[in-house]
Design an enzyme around this catalytic site. Structure first.
Site, mmCIF file in Angstrom:
data_model
loop_
_atom_site.group_PDB
_atom_site.id
_atom_site.type_symbol
_atom_site.label_atom_id
_atom_site.label_comp_id
_atom_site.label_asym_id
_atom_site.label_seq_id
_atom_site.Cartn_x
_atom_site.Cartn_y
_atom_site.Cartn_z
ATOM 1 N N THR A 189 0.836 -1.185 -0.111
ATOM 2 C CA THR A 189 0.204 0.021 -0.029
ATOM 3 C C THR A 189 0.908 1.377 0.059
ATOM 4 O OG1 THR A 189 -0.120 0.019 2.220
ATOM 5 C CG2 THR A 189 -2.003 -1.066 1.214
ATOM 6 N N LEU A 247 -2.729 4.686 0.032
ATOM 7 C CA LEU A 247 -4.228 4.281 0.032
ATOM 8 C C LEU A 247 -4.203 2.988 0.246
ATOM 9 C CD1 LEU A 247 -6.720 5.997 -0.650
ATOM 10 C CD2 LEU A 247 -6.321 5.248 -2.889
ATOM 11 N N HIS A 248 -4.460 2.624 1.573
ATOM 12 C CA HIS A 248 -4.193 0.842 1.900
ATOM 13 C C HIS A 248 -5.597 0.195 1.381
ATOM 14 C CE1 HIS A 248 -1.114 2.548 4.575
ATOM 15 N NE2 HIS A 248 -2.068 3.480 5.279
ATOM 16 N N ASP A 249 -6.836 0.567 2.028
ATOM 17 C CA ASP A 249 -7.839 -0.129 1.954
ATOM 18 C C ASP A 249 -8.394 -0.595 0.544
ATOM 19 O OD1 ASP A 249 -7.496 -0.848 4.588
ATOM 20 O OD2 ASP A 249 -9.153 0.722 5.360
#
Ligand code: BDR
Ligand code: CA
Length: 307
Positions: free
Chosen positions: A192, A238-240
């Site tokens: 990420t 922008l992880h999720d």
């Protein structure tokens, strides 16, 4: 045929963008429900935030609140750590839809047990809800085709030097999930952190003249400052949304099998995802390596224009 999916999350800005991305693709993702958990913010806020996002995007997907705290540890929210407030930066509509009365864990169990074929779960927060479901109804293991989890780190953490937030908040739940024998695709910080919201990418989202895209741009404008400062990044990771992007376009990612254990005791390493690159035992996860970040932002930007 659209793939049946439940999203477990703790919105949270990047969870919010992930939900919006999932809402854009009904032909690919049949979103049966959203379960929320305490994490970025307390449970009541994660549930309300999920309802607000449904309202923003005109979605009627049911929202269920799950567990209000980790299995053994006291809850440590990102609010306490970073001073964040959940979905700061955007004005979101008041939800018309109410929270479902059923507990999120019971919804998960009921849906899985009645699913005609094993289902996919997208896990965007601490793994408390699924761990409780596995303890309460272990027979659900055979009804889960795949977990796509945002969590963990191969190199450095983001909540401690060793640990990533979602696993650190509830390491015992992560241990239950990672040892359950369920196929896992694990998207760690190492992936990420390649997906950065640069000013140009943000401007492309801002350019879309639709309410959901405008709200996404507002949210992302105020997102990720601690990471940018700590790592000297060109933008916030922008992880999720990587989880939903993986479900929509897996060829954006490369993966390799690995054996991952969760550290539940270490004074300095609590919540560490320990990856055994010696391959001493059978792999329990498929861990993402590289990601086509430009392709992922193209996907996000294009899809947001549909909402
Ligand atoms: C994860 O922690 C949360 O703060 C984010 O929503 C994401 O799920 C990143 O470490
Ligand atoms: Ca999250």
């Amino acid at each position: 045929m659209a793939r049946p999916l439940i999203i477990d999350c703790d919105p949270g800005v990047d969870d919010a963008i992930a939900l919006l991305l999932a809402f854009t693709a009904p032909q690919q993702l049949d979103l049966l429900g959203i379960t929320t958990v305490a994490g970025n913010v307390p449970l009541a806020l994660t549930a309300t935030n999920a309802l607000k996002l449904c309202e923003l995007a005109d979605q009627t997907v049911p929202v269920y609140a799950g567990c209000p705290r980790p299995l053994l540890q006291p809850l440590q929210t990102a609010v306490e750590v970073h001073g964040a407030t959940g979905l700061q930066g955007a004005t979101l509509p008041d939800p018309q839809q109410r929270l479902q009365p059923q507990h999120g864990v019971d919804f998960l169990i009921e849906q899985l047990l009645s699913a005609p074929v094993p289902m996919t779960l997208a896990m965007l927060g601490p793994l408390t809800n699924l761990a409780v479901a596995l303890i309460k109804a272990p027979q659900i293991v055979s009804k889960i085709a795949e977990l796509v989890i945002m969590g963990g780190a191969v190199t450095h953490g983001n909540i401690t030097p060793a640990a990533e937030f979602n696993v650190y908040v509830d390491p015992h739940a992560a241990q239950v999930v990672f040892t359950a024998g369920i196929p896992i695709t694990l998207i760690t910080l190492d992936t990420t952190h390649q997906v950065l919201t640069t000013p140009e990418r943000l401007a492309a989202i801002r350019h879309i003249n639709r309410p959901a895209a405008q709200a996404a741009a507002d949210l992302l404008t105020y997102y990720g400052t601690p990471d940018i400062e700590r790592y000297g990044m060109a933008g916030a990771p922008l992880h999720d949304p990587c989880v939903i992007a993986y479900l929509l376009q897996p060829d954006l990612f490369t993966t390799r099998p690995a054996q991952v254990a969760i550290e539940t005791q270490g004074q300095h390493t609590l919540g560490r995802t320990v990856v055994d690159w010696w391959h001493s035992g059978p792999p329990n996860v498929s861990i993402t390596d590289s990601v086509d970040a430009a392709g992922l932002y193209d996907l996000l930007t294009t899809q947001l224009s549909y909402l």
